[in-house]
Design a protein around this motif. Structure first.
Motif, PDB file in Angstrom:
ATOM      1  N   GLN A   1       0.724  -1.144   0.126  1.00 41.53           N
ATOM      2  CA  GLN A   1      -0.138   0.113  -0.100  1.00 41.53           C
ATOM      3  C   GLN A   1       0.889   1.226   0.100  1.00 41.53           C
ATOM      4  OE1 GLN A   1      -3.415  -0.384  -0.281  1.00 41.53           O
ATOM      5  NE2 GLN A   1      -2.825  -2.351  -0.585  1.00 41.53           N
ATOM      6  N   GLN A   2       1.855   1.184   0.710  1.00 43.97           N
ATOM      7  CA  GLN A   2       2.913   2.531   0.611  1.00 43.97           C
ATOM      8  C   GLN A   2       3.946   2.724  -0.447  1.00 43.97           C
ATOM      9  OE1 GLN A   2       2.014   4.606   3.096  1.00 43.97           O
ATOM     10  NE2 GLN A   2       0.731   3.270   3.597  1.00 43.97           N
ATOM     11  N   GLY A   3       3.879   1.583  -1.545  1.00 40.88           N
ATOM     12  CA  GLY A   3       4.826   1.792  -2.388  1.00 40.88           C
ATOM     13  C   GLY A   3       4.666   0.533  -3.215  1.00 40.88           C
TER      14      GLY A   3
ATOM     15  N   GLU B   1       3.292  -5.193   6.148  1.00 41.17           N
ATOM     16  CA  GLU B   1       4.006  -3.909   5.494  1.00 41.17           C
ATOM     17  C   GLU B   1       4.090  -3.005   6.588  1.00 41.17           C
ATOM     18  OE1 GLU B   1       2.960  -0.699   2.003  1.00 41.17           O
ATOM     19  OE2 GLU B   1       1.632  -2.374   2.574  1.00 41.17           O
ATOM     20  N   ALA B   2       3.124  -2.814   7.477  1.00 43.19           N
ATOM     21  CA  ALA B   2       3.168  -1.819   8.736  1.00 43.19           C
ATOM     22  C   ALA B   2       4.279  -2.051   9.540  1.00 43.19           C
ATOM     23  CB  ALA B   2       1.803  -1.612   9.171  1.00 43.19           C
TER      24      ALA B   2
ATOM     25  N   LEU C   1       7.730  -1.438   7.923  1.00 38.48           N
ATOM     26  CA  LEU C   1       8.091  -0.012   7.748  1.00 38.48           C
ATOM     27  C   LEU C   1       8.240   0.757   9.041  1.00 38.48           C
ATOM     28  CD1 LEU C   1       5.510   1.136   5.053  1.00 38.48           C
ATOM     29  CD2 LEU C   1       7.816   0.597   4.800  1.00 38.48           C
TER      30      LEU C   1
END
Length: 654
Positions: free
Chosen positions: A593-595, A646-647, A650
């Protein structure tokens, strides 16, 4: 094999029993996928893996979807080429029997490593030689054993129960087949361990071929819980269907010197030794000390290998030889032949490599040639049986310029004005760039025919220009959007340089070069500068300097258009050696979602990590986005791999 869009009722029942679901493929697309003319390169990784799983389930259950050759040499070979370390290639394909609970096997029943060329057997033997040395055993006196590899239903007989192979560690109890009267081949005793449930080849052809599509269909019918049908019961009564323990198979034994000296004769002899379907010859070492020392992978025993032949050949007539000009200017001959099926594929064209081969061997209209696919996806000309007068082009088929000979090749030197060289070079640029859609061969030809013959010229086109070139309004809008995307999305500077197609400057060499010299300086490099990099010889450096000089004007024009280039870290630039990713092997999966995943991979490398494409026992961390299948998660858990969302990933840097 299915003949229409829908799976057969039996196939659907098997998939329902195994709880298989279509996540990436669509059932209505299967007819196109299994067509031998289908280009497997069109499948993305997820679809390819799902299709392999589907095909394997149906094969193991006796309701084969595609031929063995098509499975091995088209789809499985594609996976090997893309993801050579993928777990699917490292584990035993399970038998999809769901009628009984699985139980531990008394003995591990793994798959067998495969070899299709004698050279691969030699590489395996070199590993045996090394193991023998480490075990203090003399290699020259080691005994090798070779036996036919029966194409049946793998099972294990411990004398009391008979088990399916399952996943190699756990199988299901199918002792009922002995209760139904199944005998051990040759009136052998029970309890001889691993073997295959097989049916006599001659009996099947004479009595069962009209009722069963292939022998695997019949073999599967023998072990199902439902009552035996009369044809199966009769085959068992006549001992035409049997359990054949590996230990009773006809065999050859001898030293490596003896095996190597008579390899072809030994293989041929064993292949014809039984009246059962054979799909290879298993070669193994007999010495128990070495077998124990070498052990096994999750997929196969290291002390054993199967030599398999994909020796299906076809003799065909050459209809004509067509000349095709590549982006390098080489004019390559392609023989168009009378259509024939070979290893599951419909063959209409085959490469003749170069025109010196055409000239020397007489490959022309009317020639008879033998084609083969010896472990390869691409068919090759094995032999010219009846030569014909070759037709050698004198001019380039694309631009009409005179051709010259350069060693074995005919060459068009009109590289600045040859349509084929220009369009192939443009297509190569967009393909290597990889961050755009819609600029394939047909679109490039349409653009070129409309008078736009340069890459910068394409980037200057507006929507109305594309419409004038013959594209629809919506397509024109998409084309402009894709051109904008290709400049805006981050792209590695080495990939951008490689897209120019400079001789000796593929992606690997470009990445290596830019690890030592910034992109802005490469056009000023000398041969002496380049040969300071390990792996670049004087000859390569000379070609690179000449190619860079020829491409500089085009490069400058495109570079000025503002591509979003990611700089390659120069050798010696400090990476985060003490960071949370330093030295870790990471695999990214799912939708982020972030890239993009590519962005995350680049960042991980800059932070000192190594990035893999598939899960192995060496993987340290699996970073999961959305829509990750449970199989991959479970596989990671089995291997003790750290799982991060993903979170969570990161958050390591915050």
């Amino acid at each position: 094999m299915i003949k229409n869009k829908a799976l057969s009722t039996a196939q659907k029942e098997i998939l329902a029993e195994t709880e298989f679901t279509f996540n990436h493929l669509a059932e209505e697309d299967l007819a196109a996928v299994i067509d031998p003319a289908y280009d497997v390169a069109e499948m993305d990784d997820d679809k390819l893996l799902e299709f392999l799983e589907l095909a394997n389930i149906l094969y193991r259950a006796g309701e084969q979807l595609i031929s063995d050759q098509q499975y091995d040499f088209v789809f499985l070979e594609e996976l090997r080429n893309r993801l050579p370390d993928h777990p699917f290639l490292q584990t035993v394909e399970p038998e999809p029997l769901t009628e009984a609970k699985t139980v531990d096997l008394p003995f591990r029943m793994l798959s067998t490593e495969k070899a299709y060329e004698f050279a691969a057997i030699e590489r395996w033997v070199n590993r045996i030689d090394k193991a023998a040395g480490e075990c203090g055993v003399g290699f020259a006196t080691l005994v090798f054993r070779a036996t036919p590899k029966l194409d049946g239903f793998a099972a294990y007989d411990d004398g009391v129960k008979l088990y399916t192979r399952g996943d190699g560690r756990r199988g299901t109890d199918i002792s009922r087949v002995f209760e139904r009267g199944l005998q051990v081949a040759g009136d052998g005793a029970r309890g001889l361990g691993p073997g295959e449930i097989v049916v006599s080849r001659s009996y099947f052809l004479e009595n069962l071929a009209d009722m069963f599509e292939n022998s695997r269909n019949f073999q599967a019918s023998l072990i199902k819980e439902k009552a035996l049908e009369p044809p199966a019961a009769e085959a068992i009564r006549l001992k035409k269907a049997v359990f054949y323990p590996f230990s009773l198979l006809p065999s050859w034994q001898g030293t490596w010197r003896e095996l190597a000296a008579g390899f072809d004769d030994i293989i041929d002899l064993l292949w014809q030794k039984t009246d059962y379907d054979v799909d290879g010859i298993v070669i193994e070492i007999v010495d128990e000390k070495i077998k124990e020392f070498m052990g096994a992978t999750r997929h196969h025993h290291r002390w054993q290998i199967a030599f398999k032949r994909n020796t299906e050949t076809a003799e065909v007539e050459v209809l004509r030889v067509v000349a095709q000009t590549s982006r390098s200017g080489r004019v390559n001959p392609v023989a168009e032949v009378e259509p024939t099926r070979l290893s599951g594929a419909l063959i209409k064209r085959v490469t003749a490599h170069h025109y010196n081969m055409v000239r020397q061997q007489g490959i022309g209209p009317g020639a008879r040639i033998r084609l083969s696919r010896s472990g390869e996806v691409i068919p090759k000309i094995e032999k010219v049986l009846v030569p014909a007068i070759p037709e050698l082009p004198e001019t380039c088929p694309s631009c009409g310029s005179p051709l010259i000979w350069e060693n074995d090749y005919l060459l068009c030197i009109n590289n600045l004005n040859c349509p084929a060289q220009i369009t192939n070079s443009i297509e190569h640029f967009f393909k290597v760039l990889g961050n755009n859609d819609g600029f394939g061969p047909s679109s490039i030809r349409k653009i070129y025919t409309g008078g736009v013959a340069t890459i910068p010229g394409i980037y200057r086109l507006r929507e109305e220009d594309f419409v004038l070139l013959g594209f629809g309004p919506k397509q024109a809008e998409n084309m402009v959007g894709q051109l904008q995307r290709s400049r805006a999305e981050p792209i590695e500077d080495w990939r951008f340089l490689a897209a120019f197609g400079i001789y000796r400057m593929g992606m690997g060499n470009c990445e290596k070069l830019l690890g030592f010299f910034p992109l802005e300086t490469v056009f000023t490099l000398t041969r002496a500068d380049i040969i300071t990099i390990k792996g670049f010889s004087e000859k390569i450096a000379e070609a690179m300097v000449a190619g860079l000089s020829a491409a500089k004007e085009l490069f400058d024009e495109l570079y000025a258009m503002g591509f979003n280039l990611t700089r390659t870290p120069l050798d010696g630039e400090k990476k985060d050696a003490d960071g949370p990713l330093a030295g870790k092997l990471i695999v990214f999966t799912g939708a982020m979602q972030q890239g993009s995943r590519d962005d995350m991979k680049k960042q991980a490398k800059l932070l000192g990590a190594k990035v893999g494409d598939s899960i192995t026992g060496k993987t340290d961390m699996l970073v999961c986005g959305e829509r990750v299948g449970p199989a991959k998660i479970n596989r990671a858990k089995e291997l003790g791999i750290q799982l991060l969302s993903e979170a969570e990933y990161l958050a390591l840097f915050r």
